[in-house]
Write an enzyme that holds these catalytic residues in place. Structure first.
Site, mmCIF file in Angstrom:
data_model
loop_
_atom_site.group_PDB
_atom_site.id
_atom_site.type_symbol
_atom_site.label_atom_id
_atom_site.label_comp_id
_atom_site.label_asym_id
_atom_site.label_seq_id
_atom_site.Cartn_x
_atom_site.Cartn_y
_atom_site.Cartn_z
ATOM 1 N N SER A 187 1.031 -1.233 -0.097
ATOM 2 C CA SER A 187 -0.307 -0.016 0.120
ATOM 3 C C SER A 187 0.440 1.639 0.128
ATOM 4 O O SER A 187 1.262 1.936 -1.062
ATOM 5 C CB SER A 187 -0.771 -0.401 1.205
ATOM 6 O OG SER A 187 -2.032 0.812 0.836
ATOM 7 N N ASP A 263 -9.557 -6.108 -4.339
ATOM 8 C CA ASP A 263 -9.035 -5.358 -3.352
ATOM 9 C C ASP A 263 -9.960 -4.295 -3.363
ATOM 10 O O ASP A 263 -10.497 -3.309 -4.318
ATOM 11 C CB ASP A 263 -7.475 -4.812 -3.512
ATOM 12 C CG ASP A 263 -7.256 -3.429 -2.753
ATOM 13 O OD1 ASP A 263 -7.480 -2.691 -2.220
ATOM 14 O OD2 ASP A 263 -5.247 -3.247 -3.325
ATOM 15 N N HIS A 293 -6.930 -5.937 -0.181
ATOM 16 C CA HIS A 293 -6.531 -5.149 0.243
ATOM 17 C C HIS A 293 -5.229 -5.202 1.266
ATOM 18 O O HIS A 293 -3.921 -5.480 1.382
ATOM 19 C CB HIS A 293 -6.577 -3.153 0.713
ATOM 20 C CG HIS A 293 -5.480 -2.576 0.862
ATOM 21 N ND1 HIS A 293 -5.019 -2.086 -0.532
ATOM 22 C CD2 HIS A 293 -5.587 -2.001 1.299
ATOM 23 C CE1 HIS A 293 -4.355 -1.551 -0.011
ATOM 24 N NE2 HIS A 293 -4.708 -0.923 0.942
#
Length: 340
Positions: A187, A263, A293
């Site tokens: 991320s 995600d 995610h």
């Protein structure tokens, strides 16, 4: 640890700023009339929104007590020492150095782990346990400035500085193979990794880079999370940009992209765009249909796929893989990375 998208600011400072803006508006209206009042109010509101962006992106306090309580590797039976890393701008980073048994630590890869935008590095310990046992790597877990027990305040310029400081720190150690450094980021950490890998000096210090469920840029993420009309906002108005989509073309190190197709925060198409624009001659995109995610790493075949990529590198090393000379580009960094 769950990464967080756009959230409402919770800082008292923002509330005080808004209250001050209204008070200032009233004063100007009383003395100067409507047009001057509107102009001043607009400017103050824009400044508040600009500086509140850090509160929308960085969440070191979620969950509660994340700045105080950091789960340690020994809770998962991982051997470690706690280290402090000094950055060129006098910030102290809290980090865990997790090594394989002494007879192996100098011959296996070393992975530098950059976490996402919420919590602290200790919240990723289960994933690191898998990396340690399945990939047989040493692991340096780094806590960004303003996160956990690290000092400072998180900013885009600060986080990319932290990444370089972590790489420099490993070059001061003699219990690892410096030619087998791996950058890993999930991320927000993926944006940090891409910035370091795109650097003409630091990109040569690593064997490869791995990013997982990361975004193409903050402005593009704002379009996804807020409203399509946000795309008309000038880049100048974004305090944090993390323009990975522009930097990835400068990356020549081997690159692995890991995308969870479930995600619901970062669209998988952003990972495909990064893969397509990556300048490396040796790159691979792994897509896991069941990965979301935050938990792509629990999907079957995750560690085996990464292991296969690393095995390919060790069997067929890229011509770019060479032991780089120790150097420092902080002066250059002053001019390259500017927070507007």
């Amino acid at each position: 640890m769950k990464e967080v998208g756009i959230a409402l600011p919770k800082s008292r400072g923002v509330g005080v700023g808004i209250l001050a803006a209204f008070l200032l508006t009233f004063i100007f209206y009383y003395f100067y009339g409507g047009y001057m009042t509107f102009a001043v109010f607009a400017i103050v509101l824009l400044l508040i929104c600009y500086y509140a962006q850090d509160l929308l992106l960085y969440h070191p306090d979620l969950p509660a007590n994340s700045r105080i309580y950091i789960p340690i590797p020994s809770m998962h039976n991982l051997p470690h020492i706690t280290v402090s890393i000094k950055t060129p701008d006098a910030v102290t980073l809290h980090a865990f150095w997790i090594t394989q048994p002494e007879e192996r630590s100098k011959s296996v890869p070393t992975l530098i782990y950059f976490h996402g935008n919420a919590g602290n590095m200790g919240h990723r310990m289960q994933n690191v346990w898998g990396i340690y046992h399945h990939l047989h790597c040493n692991v340096l877990m780094v806590e960004y400035r303003g996160y956990g027990l690290s000092t400072g305040v998180p900013t885009e310029r600060g986080l990319v500085t932290d990444a370089r400081a972590a790489i420099d720190y490993l070059y001061t150690r003699h219990d690892l193979d410096h030619s087998q450094l791996i950058l890993f980021g999930r991320s927000l950490g993926g944006a940090v990794v891409i910035d370091a890998a795109a650097d003409t000096v630091y990109g040569q210090k690593v064997m490869c880079a791995i990013v997982e469920n990361t975004f193409s840029s903050i402005p593009e993420m704002a379009v996804e999370l807020v409203h399509p009309s946000v795309k008309y906002i000038p880049n100048l108005m974004f305090k944090n940009k993390y323009q990975s989509i522009r930097k990835i073309g400068k990356c020549s190190v081997p690159f692995l992209f890991i995308s969870g197709l479930a995600d619901n925060l970062v669209p998988p198409r952003m990972m495909r765009a990064l893969y397509a624009k990556c300048g490396s001659e040796l790159k691979r995109l792994l897509e896991f249909p069941g990965g979301s995610h935050n938990d792509t790493w629990i999907v079957d075949g995750y560690y085996q796929a990464i292991s296969g990529f690393l095995t390919q590198l060790q069997k067929e090393p890229s011509p770019l893989q060479k032991a780089p000379e120790k150097s420092n580009v902080w002066g250059e960094l002053e001019h390259k990375i500017i927070d507007v």
